[in-house]
Design a protein around this motif. Structure first.
Motif, PDB file in Angstrom:
ATOM      1  N   LEU A 213       0.892  -1.178  -0.325  1.00 53.38           N
ATOM      2  CA  LEU A 213       0.068   0.165  -0.071  1.00 53.38           C
ATOM      3  C   LEU A 213       0.904   1.453  -0.250  1.00 53.38           C
ATOM      4  O   LEU A 213       0.439   2.331  -0.841  1.00 53.38           O
ATOM      5  CB  LEU A 213      -1.321  -0.328   1.322  1.00 53.38           C
ATOM      6  N   PRO A 214       1.591   1.271   1.083  1.00 54.02           N
ATOM      7  CA  PRO A 214       2.717   2.440   0.487  1.00 54.02           C
ATOM      8  C   PRO A 214       3.378   2.834  -0.103  1.00 54.02           C
ATOM      9  O   PRO A 214       3.233   3.977  -0.913  1.00 54.02           O
ATOM     10  CB  PRO A 214       3.873   2.467   2.257  1.00 54.02           C
ATOM     11  N   LEU A 215       3.991   2.129  -1.508  1.00 58.60           N
ATOM     12  CA  LEU A 215       4.559   1.840  -2.823  1.00 58.60           C
ATOM     13  C   LEU A 215       3.354   2.449  -3.428  1.00 58.60           C
ATOM     14  O   LEU A 215       3.784   3.447  -3.716  1.00 58.60           O
ATOM     15  CB  LEU A 215       5.095   1.300  -3.225  1.00 58.60           C
ATOM     16  N   ILE A 216       2.151   2.492  -3.680  1.00 55.98           N
ATOM     17  CA  ILE A 216       1.168   2.365  -4.012  1.00 55.98           C
ATOM     18  C   ILE A 216       0.449   3.728  -4.517  1.00 55.98           C
ATOM     19  O   ILE A 216       0.242   4.368  -5.206  1.00 55.98           O
ATOM     20  CB  ILE A 216      -0.131   1.135  -4.291  1.00 55.98           C
ATOM     21  N   LEU A 217       0.035   4.125  -2.789  1.00 62.03           N
ATOM     22  CA  LEU A 217       0.011   5.735  -2.823  1.00 62.03           C
ATOM     23  C   LEU A 217       1.020   6.618  -3.024  1.00 62.03           C
ATOM     24  O   LEU A 217       0.444   7.890  -3.661  1.00 62.03           O
ATOM     25  CB  LEU A 217      -0.491   5.588  -0.736  1.00 62.03           C
ATOM     26  N   PHE A 218       1.667   6.510  -2.822  1.00 68.97           N
ATOM     27  CA  PHE A 218       3.615   7.253  -3.601  1.00 68.97           C
ATOM     28  C   PHE A 218       2.835   7.249  -4.929  1.00 68.97           C
ATOM     29  O   PHE A 218       3.312   8.295  -6.156  1.00 68.97           O
ATOM     30  CB  PHE A 218       4.480   6.499  -3.241  1.00 68.97           C
ATOM     31  N   CYS A 219       2.514   6.008  -5.980  1.00 67.52           N
ATOM     32  CA  CYS A 219       2.036   6.233  -7.615  1.00 67.52           C
ATOM     33  C   CYS A 219       1.490   6.721  -7.468  1.00 67.52           C
ATOM     34  O   CYS A 219       1.805   7.197  -8.739  1.00 67.52           O
ATOM     35  CB  CYS A 219       3.092   4.707  -7.749  1.00 67.52           C
ATOM     36  N   MET A 220       0.824   6.543  -7.101  1.00 67.30           N
ATOM     37  CA  MET A 220      -0.868   7.366  -7.340  1.00 67.30           C
ATOM     38  C   MET A 220      -0.579   8.348  -6.964  1.00 67.30           C
ATOM     39  O   MET A 220      -1.307   9.546  -8.201  1.00 67.30           O
ATOM     40  CB  MET A 220      -1.764   6.149  -7.118  1.00 67.30           C
ATOM     41  N   SER A 221      -0.211   9.239  -6.052  1.00 64.10           N
ATOM     42  CA  SER A 221      -0.148  10.563  -5.680  1.00 64.10           C
ATOM     43  C   SER A 221       0.346  10.846  -6.801  1.00 64.10           C
ATOM     44  O   SER A 221       0.642  12.320  -7.314  1.00 64.10           O
ATOM     45  CB  SER A 221      -0.098  10.564  -4.328  1.00 64.10           C
ATOM     46  N   ALA A 222       1.402  10.655  -6.707  1.00 53.74           N
ATOM     47  CA  ALA A 222       2.859  11.335  -7.792  1.00 53.74           C
ATOM     48  C   ALA A 222       1.852  11.513  -9.500  1.00 53.74           C
ATOM     49  O   ALA A 222       2.502  12.558  -9.751  1.00 53.74           O
ATOM     50  CB  ALA A 222       4.400  10.341  -7.768  1.00 53.74           C
ATOM     51  N   ALA A 223       1.483  10.648 -10.177  1.00 54.00           N
ATOM     52  CA  ALA A 223       1.475  10.452 -11.458  1.00 54.00           C
ATOM     53  C   ALA A 223      -0.279  11.104 -11.546  1.00 54.00           C
ATOM     54  O   ALA A 223      -0.556  12.174 -12.012  1.00 54.00           O
ATOM     55  CB  ALA A 223       0.887   9.095 -11.378  1.00 54.00           C
ATOM     56  N   GLN A 224      -0.792  11.347 -10.572  1.00 49.71           N
ATOM     57  CA  GLN A 224      -1.681  12.349 -10.454  1.00 49.71           C
ATOM     58  C   GLN A 224      -1.194  13.827 -10.349  1.00 49.71           C
ATOM     59  O   GLN A 224      -1.813  14.350 -11.625  1.00 49.71           O
ATOM     60  CB  GLN A 224      -3.038  12.516  -8.790  1.00 49.71           C
ATOM     61  N   LEU A 225      -0.950  14.434  -9.273  1.00 46.81           N
ATOM     62  CA  LEU A 225      -0.253  16.234  -9.412  1.00 46.81           C
ATOM     63  C   LEU A 225       0.484  16.095 -10.039  1.00 46.81           C
ATOM     64  O   LEU A 225       0.713  17.055 -10.946  1.00 46.81           O
ATOM     65  CB  LEU A 225       0.065  16.551  -7.492  1.00 46.81           C
ATOM     66  N   GLY A 226       1.797  15.041 -10.707  1.00 45.36           N
ATOM     67  CA  GLY A 226       2.485  14.808 -12.333  1.00 45.36           C
ATOM     68  C   GLY A 226       1.458  15.787 -13.475  1.00 45.36           C
ATOM     69  O   GLY A 226       1.954  16.154 -14.555  1.00 45.36           O
ATOM     70  N   LYS A 227       0.171  15.125 -13.711  1.00 47.66           N
ATOM     71  CA  LYS A 227      -0.718  15.170 -14.516  1.00 47.66           C
ATOM     72  C   LYS A 227      -1.573  16.916 -14.463  1.00 47.66           C
ATOM     73  O   LYS A 227      -1.436  17.686 -15.106  1.00 47.66           O
ATOM     74  CB  LYS A 227      -1.453  14.381 -14.830  1.00 47.66           C
ATOM     75  N   SER A 228      -2.336  16.625 -13.417  1.00 46.12           N
ATOM     76  CA  SER A 228      -2.996  18.385 -13.321  1.00 46.12           C
ATOM     77  C   SER A 228      -2.062  19.484 -12.407  1.00 46.12           C
ATOM     78  O   SER A 228      -2.123  20.956 -12.572  1.00 46.12           O
ATOM     79  CB  SER A 228      -4.452  16.993 -12.273  1.00 46.12           C
ATOM     80  N   GLY A 229      -0.764  19.201 -11.765  1.00 48.81           N
ATOM     81  CA  GLY A 229      -0.459  20.637 -10.610  1.00 48.81           C
ATOM     82  C   GLY A 229      -1.030  20.512  -9.930  1.00 48.81           C
ATOM     83  O   GLY A 229      -2.643  19.718  -9.654  1.00 48.81           O
ATOM     84  N   VAL A 230      -0.947  21.932  -9.797  1.00 49.08           N
ATOM     85  CA  VAL A 230      -1.752  22.848  -8.451  1.00 49.08           C
ATOM     86  C   VAL A 230      -2.941  24.031  -8.406  1.00 49.08           C
ATOM     87  O   VAL A 230      -3.956  24.162  -7.888  1.00 49.08           O
ATOM     88  CB  VAL A 230      -0.914  23.334  -7.171  1.00 49.08           C
ATOM     89  N   GLY A 231      -3.351  24.022  -9.398  1.00 50.41           N
ATOM     90  CA  GLY A 231      -4.059  24.689 -10.334  1.00 50.41           C
ATOM     91  C   GLY A 231      -5.293  24.199  -9.849  1.00 50.41           C
ATOM     92  O   GLY A 231      -6.016  25.567  -9.384  1.00 50.41           O
ATOM     93  N   PRO A 232      -5.455  23.109 -10.414  1.00 49.35           N
ATOM     94  CA  PRO A 232      -7.081  23.261 -10.315  1.00 49.35           C
ATOM     95  C   PRO A 232      -7.374  23.294  -8.577  1.00 49.35           C
ATOM     96  O   PRO A 232      -8.280  23.423  -7.695  1.00 49.35           O
ATOM     97  CB  PRO A 232      -7.084  21.928 -10.499  1.00 49.35           C
ATOM     98  N   LEU A 233      -6.290  22.407  -7.320  1.00 52.19           N
ATOM     99  CA  LEU A 233      -7.134  23.012  -6.898  1.00 52.19           C
ATOM    100  C   LEU A 233      -6.449  24.135  -5.940  1.00 52.19           C
ATOM    101  O   LEU A 233      -7.292  24.372  -4.620  1.00 52.19           O
ATOM    102  CB  LEU A 233      -5.179  22.041  -5.040  1.00 52.19           C
ATOM    103  N   HIS A 234      -5.848  25.277  -5.969  1.00 52.07           N
ATOM    104  CA  HIS A 234      -6.034  26.731  -6.395  1.00 52.07           C
ATOM    105  C   HIS A 234      -6.984  26.882  -5.589  1.00 52.07           C
ATOM    106  O   HIS A 234      -8.047  27.660  -5.176  1.00 52.07           O
ATOM    107  CB  HIS A 234      -4.842  27.653  -6.766  1.00 52.07           C
ATOM    108  N   ALA A 235      -7.407  26.688  -7.066  1.00 52.85           N
ATOM    109  CA  ALA A 235      -9.506  27.255  -8.145  1.00 52.85           C
ATOM    110  C   ALA A 235     -10.174  26.714  -6.957  1.00 52.85           C
ATOM    111  O   ALA A 235     -11.142  27.594  -6.917  1.00 52.85           O
ATOM    112  CB  ALA A 235      -9.424  26.587  -9.500  1.00 52.85           C
ATOM    113  N   MET A 236     -10.284  25.577  -6.218  1.00 56.92           N
ATOM    114  CA  MET A 236     -11.353  25.135  -5.734  1.00 56.92           C
ATOM    115  C   MET A 236     -10.640  24.956  -4.717  1.00 56.92           C
ATOM    116  O   MET A 236     -11.696  23.975  -3.197  1.00 56.92           O
ATOM    117  CB  MET A 236     -11.457  23.527  -6.891  1.00 56.92           C
TER     118      MET A 236
END
Length: 424
Positions: A213-236
């Motif tokens: 689980l820890p390794l999977i969570l690291f990979c999933m979180s990295a892939a998501q923020l690597g794709k979207s960045g923090v812009g959407p999070l700032h807006a919402m």
């Protein structure tokens, strides 16, 4: 270090949060490399989904068979209906109160409003996307009772299983389990043993899949923020914060209910909930969390296995408390964003429509779940089309919270439906 200690470390909440944080930081620093990690998360979630339907069908049929032999089915049905109504009303009211107090859609800065405009304006396919999604939404709105009932009954159970249609598989399992319960034990003993074998094998697979689980969570979180960045999070950001507060309150309330219904201390109760908590955040798939929910309630808290194994699949499939509260929060946020007046009648309409949309979301995931916000917005004549891309941008985080509410909330619902365990 033995396997039990490794498992405890893998599902530790601090390990979950730490893995998510480190993965997010890695995704922001090395976005192109991080996006390649998405395949790891996809494979992991597919492995979990692989065991979901066999587990659910075997658990429901086997449990119903035992329930008929133990008796008390009619009393259980009344309790289920009561808990479903009470849980739906509770999550909807809590969500509405938080949104009305925090008012995340009001008094936004000009920079945030500019970001909203950029996100909506840059979505060059938004009109086409909304038309496609609203094609689905319009059909859902026009569905009558006949359509709903016929859509629940599988014409071919093997096709339903092949397509991953959990709701139709559940209906088949319930009907088949009722029939098996009326078959003499001397005839059905072979099927019972086979179903019990499938159930325990799926549960064992889920347990094994918890170790990385820890390794999977690291990979999933990295892939998501690597794709979207923090812009959407700032807006919402304000909506995400408000929904996080709602989620925190509901998860805390559910934990208290589980604690009061069990015969264990608060510390033991929270310790028993670690596995479903971690899996909910990691997989964003409530069905994949069912084995850990059952294991926590039966082995960790001492509830009766026969009741738990029936109620967990039933509540996860039908009592969609996560989507319900999400629809309440999203609709009120859009109303605040566009300055729509919210009186008692309007808020009551949103609550009722959101609960109905939540039940309608059974078996739905991803974009379809988000698009059902349109079902609630239409009652207040709100322009959901423009806001859709905003919710889509932050849905991975909101989906995580929706799943957490659903998993822990339904665990609490099961403890209320089932008899209290005997004190040790």
């Amino acid at each position: 270090m033995n396997s039990s200690k490794i498992y405890a470390l893998a599902v530790n909440p601090w390990a979950v949060i730490g893995s998510l944080a480190m993965g997010g930081a890695f995704g922001l620093l090395l976005p192109e490399l991080s996006q390649k990690f998405s395949i790891i998360g996809d494979i992991y979630v597919n492995l979990l989904k692989m065991t979901t339907l066999p587990f659910m069908v075997s658990a429901v049929i086997f449990s119903l068979q035992r329930l008929f032999r133990d008796g008390g089915t009619s009393r259980l049905l009344l309790r289920v209906v009561t808990v479903f109504i009470g849980a739906s009303a509770t999550v909807a009211v809590v969500g509405a109160l938080v949104l009305l107090v925090m008012r995340p859609g009001m008094n936004l800065s000009s920079a945030t409003m500019h970001t909203f405009g950029m996100m909506v304006g840059n979505d060059t396919t938004s009109n086409e996307t909304v038309m496609n999604l609203y094609g689905t939404d319009a059909a859902a709105k026009g569905v009558n009772l006949y359509d709903v009932l016929t859509s629940l009954v599988p014409t071919n159970i093997f096709a339903a299983l092949a397509n991953g249609d959990a709701l139709k598989a559940l209906v088949f399992a319930l009907l088949f389990g009722l029939a098996v319960g009326r078959v003499p034990e001397r005839i059905s003993v072979g099927l019972s043993q086979a179903l019990e074998t499938v159930y325990h094998a799926c549960q064992k697979l889920m347990h094994w899949l918890s170790y990385p689980l820890p390794l999977i969570l690291f990979c999933m979180s990295a892939a998501q923020l690597g794709k979207s960045g923090v812009g959407p999070l700032h807006a919402m950001l304000q909506f995400v914060i408000a929904f996080f507060v709602v989620s925190l309150l509901l998860v805390a309330l559910a934990a208290v209910v589980i604690w009061k219904r069990s015969s264990h201390s608060l510390g033991q109760t929270l310790d028993a909930l670690r596995a479903p908590f971690a899996l909910a955040l990691a997989t964003r798939n409530s069905a994949a969390c069912m084995p850990s929910m059952i294991e926590s309630l039966v082995d960790g808290l001492g509830f009766a296995r026969a009741r738990v194994e029936l109620m967990v699949p039933l509540t996860v499939s039908l009592l969609r408390v996560g989507p319900m509260v999400y629809y309440v929060c999203a609709t009120l946020f859009i109303a605040q964003l566009y300055g729509h007046p919210l009186g008692i009648v309007e808020v009551s309409t949103v609550l009722l429509a959101s609960v109905l949309a939540g039940f309608a979301s059974a078996g739905m995931t991803g974009l379809v779940t988000v698009s059902l916000i349109g079902m609630t917005c239409v009652y207040l004549s709100l322009p959901f089309e423009a806001a859709f891309i905003l919710f889509l941008a932050v849905d991975p985080l909101c989906d995580m919270l929706r799943t957490l509410i659903l998993v822990i909330g339904n665990t609490a619902a099961v403890t209320v439906i089932c008899p209290r365990p005997l004190k040790i």
